[in-house]
Design an enzyme around this catalytic site. Structure first.
Site, PDB file in Angstrom:
ATOM      1  N   HIS A 486       0.822  -1.206   0.000  1.00  0.00           N
ATOM      2  CA  HIS A 486       0.000   0.000   0.000  1.00  0.00           C
ATOM      3  C   HIS A 486       0.861   1.263   0.000  1.00  0.00           C
ATOM      4  CE1 HIS A 486      -3.206   2.651   2.160  1.00  0.00           C
ATOM      5  NE2 HIS A 486      -3.161   2.897   0.866  1.00  0.00           N
ATOM      6  N   HIS A 491       1.641   4.908  -2.874  1.00  0.00           N
ATOM      7  CA  HIS A 491       1.794   6.296  -2.409  1.00  0.00           C
ATOM      8  C   HIS A 491       3.200   6.841  -2.657  1.00  0.00           C
ATOM      9  CE1 HIS A 491      -1.950   7.021  -0.016  1.00  0.00           C
ATOM     10  NE2 HIS A 491      -2.026   5.703  -0.135  1.00  0.00           N
ATOM     11  N   HIS A 677      -3.700   0.780  -6.495  1.00  0.00           N
ATOM     12  CA  HIS A 677      -4.014   1.378  -5.206  1.00  0.00           C
ATOM     13  C   HIS A 677      -5.408   0.971  -4.732  1.00  0.00           C
ATOM     14  CE1 HIS A 677      -5.508   4.609  -2.496  1.00  0.00           C
ATOM     15  NE2 HIS A 677      -4.364   4.342  -1.916  1.00  0.00           N
ATOM     16  N   ASN A 681      -6.291  -0.898  -1.140  1.00  0.00           N
ATOM     17  CA  ASN A 681      -6.741   0.102  -0.176  1.00  0.00           C
ATOM     18  C   ASN A 681      -8.186  -0.102   0.281  1.00  0.00           C
ATOM     19  OD1 ASN A 681      -6.337   2.810   1.239  1.00  0.00           O
ATOM     20  ND2 ASN A 681      -8.189   3.178   0.046  1.00  0.00           N
ATOM     21  N   ILE A 826      -6.577   8.850  -1.146  1.00  0.00           N
ATOM     22  CA  ILE A 826      -6.765   8.528   0.270  1.00  0.00           C
ATOM     23  C   ILE A 826      -5.717   7.498   0.662  1.00  0.00           C
ATOM     24  CG2 ILE A 826      -8.508   6.820  -0.323  1.00  0.00           C
ATOM     25  CD1 ILE A 826      -8.091   8.727   2.994  1.00  0.00           C
TER      26      ILE A 826
END
Length: 826
Positions: A486, A491, A677, A681, A826
């Site tokens: 993740h 990110h 993602h 997520n 997010i």
């Protein structure tokens, strides 16, 4: 009389954007609401009136794209101010205001291609767009802005915006070239000073702001990035002062600089997620730590969080149909290919599996699992046959964890490095055959591990031991998921691409336009993560096994990250779960045919790749145009040599010399930011909200026969299990955060949709191609729904009766377990 051009300016005033983060947090209804009292809303009397914009407060000047002055720069028109308010535009969104504006513009000025804007008000506003009507020899012109504009005194250079036309550098109208270069220069800055809230500068820095050594020595953390020992992707530079105790560390303040347009305060709810993290950090964590929560003693105690009279949490999907199906071996294995971390499992190509742990430092780390142990539960198939027929798989959480185990277990955790071997059955499901738990040798690392192998059992204390063995595996998987799959692999690795794009690709560049939706809110959410999630003693360190070694381990794993293998087909082949097959769809054949993440993901990947290919080939007619695109080459060079500079000597980087390379690179980047993602997520709370299914900590070792812990396990396996995994305090905090992370906000932008509608470019063919992309995604969604209704595909719903919906492209707001946003928002 000088001809007039009529225009419409759409903007949003700062104070009409009032959004209360506390009330936003209450949308989640759970633990946040129980510990935070929402303050009264700001009084409406502070809101600006529209009239304040009509007193020579906002001025614009048009710039020609076709006619130059003596310096070769596009001619600049006269300053003109906003006029009357337009109330007859039905398409205006809530809180937007439209204004008339009239420009003096004669035929000698040519066709506008950009404009300057000056804000003489003290407050900033959000500029949405400018539309010019009936431009001679052209028609309407659209300028999509979507940017904050501060008072003129805040800027060293004039604010400028360009039309929605798209150009590669060699085809850019010469009168605009100067203005494009100057704007890019402004965005790059000079690399000095502390950044201020109104600035728009994109620059790089290492991760040296996760610790707070000045507050406490225990909060010091090593710098990630800039070394071969702890390499890392770069983050956005803030320029804050160094700490007093460690000059290499950056001090932490309440304010985290983000280039202003990365902070989406103009929409209803994108930003409140960061505010929720702040509230959790400042209010929830201290509240939880200050209360000595009684431990969970039974699984019913945990279920009471969802079903009790004072329940505050949504019921996780994994227990909505059956409260105990998570315990089955089938579900344990199924979640490796259809859970929240579905892209780690690998085919076992040789036995014993090879370890890459340094033998000189850590001894012999060869597995102690034997063929006989495996074959006892392989339905008459031997290991050699199973390997030859692609029926053995491994979930390997050994090499990345073992070098850290001695330090982790010294903190109070009780963790193992784990290997889990699984067998692909005739019905397409996976069956776990053996779990190996390993810890460092008490005499020293060089003596290698102390390992023990556990086999499936269904009765007596052996069944409880087996359940605990699976828990240790899932703890490792939960940590690897959150930290690597993740955070690191989505990110962190994307942020350097965002920075390089903004520094080197003009807003009129086709690749800037292609990638822009896939960057939305990422720098913002990453800054929020550095502040509260991955910081020293932050939420991740507090609720996951690795504690203060969390980020350090992610840096070690980053050494093996390969961008060119991050696209789904290449990843599947690398892990051995697929083989190349030109006769099969997507050019490969899955060895686990009922692999929900891979099956659904390949559909999305193919749609993305097809869209990108059509788009790139529209603007680039040959490989030579790639080579000669100065902006593109500068962008790619900086991504490799600076943004991911610690890996710049890797031989796998694309050379960016061909259209095929550009297509693949953009497809991979879009895949990471959107589908990859989403896949790791939005299933966090649906699977992990029930902590017994995905624990994040282990705090006791496996009980040895004859010990009090063993006796407890034999008498009350639920209490023993709960005493081993994440304690109640951390469970409450983890659930709160996971619920936020798994929730779609109301203004989310999903794959196949753009916030600008059809105005993101003036070229009709890319617009039509993008519409086809959106239509293709809608078709895929229908196909995925049908696939989930096929009961012969057991891995799609499993014993927990939880259909694999995570890669449905669309979603409504809320905790939906579906939907692929364009970006890591997010």
């Amino acid at each position: 009389m000088t001809p007039l051009l009529k225009g419409t300016v759409v903007l949003v005033q700062k104070n009409s954007l009032h959004f209360n983060a506390h009330s936003a947090a209450q949308k989640f209804g759970g633990f946040i609401e129980s510990v935070i009292d929402a303050p009264d809303d700001i009084d409406d009397s502070i809101l600006d009136t529209v009239d304040s914009f009509l007193s020579n407060s906002v001025a614009l000047r048009l710039i020609s794209a076709s006619n130059s002055n003596e310096n070769g720069q596009g001619k600049v028109g006269k300053q003109t101010f906003l006029e009357g308010v337009l109330t007859s535009i039905p398409t205006l969104e809530d809180k937007q205001t439209a204004f008339n504006i009239l420009f003096e513009w004669d035929h000698n000025m040519g066709i506008p291609g950009a404009f300057y804007i000056e804000n003489f008000k003290q407050d900033e506003f959000f500029l949405v767009s400018l539309t010019l009507e009936d431009v001679p020899k052209h028609g309407n012109l659209n300028f999509v802005c979507n940017s904050w504009v501060y008072n003129v005194e805040k800027y060293k250079t004039d604010r400028i915006f360009f039309t929605n036309k798209t150009y590669i550098p060699n085809e850019t109208p010469f009168p605009l070239v100067y203005y494009i270069h100057e704007e890019l220069k402004t965005l790059r800055g000079d690399g000095t000073g502390e950044r201020q809230v109104w600035e728009r500068i994109y620059d790089y820095d290492v991760y040296n702001d996760l610790g707070e050594p000045d507050k406490d020595d225990t909060l010091a953390r090593p710098t990630l990035g800039g070394s071969s020992t702890l390499p890392y992707p770069r983050r956005g530079r803030t320029g804050r002062k160094p700490t007093e105790k460690d000059p290499k560390s950056e001090s932490r303040s309440g304010y985290f600089y983000i280039p202003r347009d990365e902070l989406l305060g103009h929409v209803e709810s994108s930003d409140f997620l960061v505010d929720v993290f702040k509230l959790v950090s400042q209010n929830v964590i201290p509240q939880i730590r200050s209360v000595d929560q009684p431990e969970f003693n039974t699984f019913e105690d945990v279920l009471s969080l969802f079903y009790g009279e004072s329940s505050n949490f949504s019921v996780p999907k994994v227990i909505q149909v059956d409260h105990s199906a998570w315990m089955t071996d089938e579900e344990f294995a199924r979640e490796m290919i259809a859970g929240v971390n579905p892209n780690v499992i690998e085919k076992l190509s040789e036995f014993p599996p090879e370890s890459k742990v340094d033998r000189q430092l850590y001894g012999d780390n060869t597995t102690t699992i034997t063929k006989e142990q495996l074959e006892a539960n392989m339905d008459g198939v031997n290991v050699e046959q199973a390997i030859q027929n692609n029926r053995l798989y491994i979930l390997d959480h050994y090499d990345s964890l073992f070098p850290f185990l001695r330090k982790i277990n010294a903190t109070g955790a009780k963790a193992y490095a784990t290997r889990t071997i699984l067998f692909l059955q005739d019905d397409g499901t996976l069956k776990p055959l053996a779990i190996e738990l390993s810890i460092p040798h008490p005499k020293g690392d060089i003596f290698g591990p102390v390992s023990k192998v556990y086999l499936p059992a269904t009765e007596g204390v052996e069944a409880s031991i087996w359940l605990l063995a699976k828990a240790y595996v899932v703890v490792n998987d939960s940590c690897y998921h959150q930290l690597i799959s993740h955070w690191l692999h989505t990110h962190a690795v994307v942020e350097p691409f965002i920075i390089a794009t903004k520094r080197h690709l003009s807003v009129v560049h086709p690749i800037h336009k292609l990638l822009l939706p896939h960057y939305r809110n990422t720098m913002n959410i990453n800054a929020g993560a550095r502040n509260t999630l991955i910081s020293a003693a932050g939420i991740i360190e507090s609720t996951y096994l690795l504690g203060k070694y969390t980020m350090e381990m992610s840096a070690v794993v980053y050494k093996d990250w390969v961008f060119t293998q991050a696209g789904l087909p290449t990843d599947l082949i690398k892990r051995g779960v697929a083989v190349e097959d030109p006769s099969s769809p997507y050019g490969l054949r899955l060895l686990i045919e009922d692999y929900p993440y891979a099956v659904d993901g390949l559909e999305i990947w193919a749609a993305i790749k097809s869209w990108v290919e059509e788009y790139v080939n529209f603007y680039y007619k040959s490989d030579a145009t790639i080579v000669h695109d100065s902006q593109l080459q500068a962008f790619w060079k900086e991504v490799v040599e600076v943004g991911h500079g610690d890996l710049k000597n890797a031989t796998w980087w694309f050379k960016m010399q061909t259209r095929a390379e550009l297509i693949e690179a953009c497809s991979i980047l879009i895949w990471i930011a959107s589908t990859l993602h989403a896949s790791v997520n939005f299933g966090q709370y649906p699977y992990g909200g029930y902590i017994v299914n995905r624990p994040t900590k282990s705090r006791r070792f496996m009980p040895e026969e004859g010990s009090p812990e063993y006796e407890e396990l034999a008498k009350d396996y639920e209490k023993a299990y709960l005493s081993t995994i994440t304690p109640k305090n951390e469970t409450l905090l983890n659930m709160t955060v996971m619920e936020v992370l798994s929730t779609h906000v109301s203004d989310e932008q999903y794959l196949g949709h753009r916030i600008e509608g059809d105005l993101w470019t003036s070229d009709s063919q890319p617009i039509e191609a993008y519409k086809r992309f959106g239509s293709k995604l809608a078709e895929i969604e229908k196909k995925l729904i049908e696939r989930n209704n096929d009961e012969t595909l057991r891995n799609r719903y499993g014993p927990v009766k939880m259909p694999y919906t995570i890669l449905y492209p669309s979603s409504e707001a809320g905790l939906t377990f579906r939907g692929i946003p364009n970006s890591i928002s997010i």
